[in-house]
Design a protein around this motif. Sequence first.
Motif, PDB file in Angstrom:
ATOM      1  N   ALA A 141       0.833  -1.210   0.000  1.00  0.00           N
ATOM      2  CA  ALA A 141       0.000   0.000   0.000  1.00  0.00           C
ATOM      3  C   ALA A 141       0.865   1.256   0.000  1.00  0.00           C
ATOM      4  O   ALA A 141       0.547   2.250  -0.662  1.00  0.00           O
ATOM      5  CB  ALA A 141      -0.929  -0.012   1.215  1.00  0.00           C
ATOM      6  N   LEU A 142       1.978   1.210   0.726  1.00  0.00           N
ATOM      7  CA  LEU A 142       2.901   2.343   0.746  1.00  0.00           C
ATOM      8  C   LEU A 142       3.678   2.447  -0.564  1.00  0.00           C
ATOM      9  O   LEU A 142       3.878   3.539  -1.100  1.00  0.00           O
ATOM     10  CB  LEU A 142       3.871   2.201   1.926  1.00  0.00           C
ATOM     11  N   PHE A 143       4.112   1.297  -1.068  1.00  0.00           N
ATOM     12  CA  PHE A 143       4.917   1.279  -2.287  1.00  0.00           C
ATOM     13  C   PHE A 143       4.142   1.809  -3.485  1.00  0.00           C
ATOM     14  O   PHE A 143       4.700   2.495  -4.351  1.00  0.00           O
ATOM     15  CB  PHE A 143       5.405  -0.145  -2.548  1.00  0.00           C
ATOM     16  N   TYR A 144       2.841   1.501  -3.566  1.00  0.00           N
ATOM     17  CA  TYR A 144       2.034   1.946  -4.700  1.00  0.00           C
ATOM     18  C   TYR A 144       1.978   3.475  -4.816  1.00  0.00           C
ATOM     19  O   TYR A 144       1.670   4.007  -5.872  1.00  0.00           O
ATOM     20  CB  TYR A 144       0.613   1.391  -4.593  1.00  0.00           C
ATOM     21  N   ASN A 145       2.249   4.172  -3.723  1.00  0.00           N
ATOM     22  CA  ASN A 145       2.239   5.632  -3.741  1.00  0.00           C
ATOM     23  C   ASN A 145       3.585   6.230  -4.138  1.00  0.00           C
ATOM     24  O   ASN A 145       3.750   7.454  -4.130  1.00  0.00           O
ATOM     25  CB  ASN A 145       1.837   6.176  -2.364  1.00  0.00           C
TER      26      ASN A 145
END
Length: 266
Positions: free
Chosen positions: A238-242
């Motif tokens: 979820a963090l990486f997708y940003n």
Amino acid sequence: MELTDILYEKTKGIAKITINRPNVYNAFRARTIEELIWSFRDAWDDNRIGAVILTGAGEKAFCTGGDQKEKGNEGGYDSSGGLGGGIGLEIENLHQTIRNIPKPVIAAVNGYAIGGGHVLHVICDLTIAASTAKFGQSGPKVGSYDAGFGSAYLARIVGEKKAREIWYLCEQYTAEECKEMGLVNKIVPPEKLQEAAEEWAEKILQKSPTAIKMLKYSFNADSANIQGISQLSMGSLALFYNSPESEEGKNAFIEKRPVDFSQFRK
């Protein structure tokens, strides 16, 4: 539940779930995952059902993972329900449902099983593949990964060296190659695939349902700790997708151009 992305039918003790988005190689979006979870749970609750077959519509693809065009501006997939641990997909929930349903799930792989679609077939109890099927990972090519069941459980099946090769290189493998590494149980001609899957499902139906259920739980017990790894994986995803790095992978795929991650190695 009104089904738009999948086909669901129950016949003589067998539930058949078909991902029905052939125009995008059966890639899934948030709606697809929600419908898959609902269908598996319906089959779970129906005592008349003894086995489930998961397949894809058409001849080209079983499933090619998340539909990159469904990703929103904030990196995650668009989801009206706002669920999915921050990535907009309840994929972790789907994985757990497939593993925990007390009935064997047979993946009938009719074409490409790539990325998240590859993970789905790995999690299924059994895999029967058409001779034309192709398997492989794509996550690191498009700025994504599944560092839970998609990697840790895969390593249990094919060994760590092969699992690392599959994820690090993102190459594609034939059905025969996957059978040799233990990822595929049986290979049949494309026109015989559904018949073969139904034949195995019928054989399962002839067995004690309680015995089958307890055997599945026993098989799952040894790798149950991967659920915790999966939760960490999805949280970090979820963090990486940003991040700009993940965005480069998505944009390159959509724009059909070579991806360039070199800027992130400085």
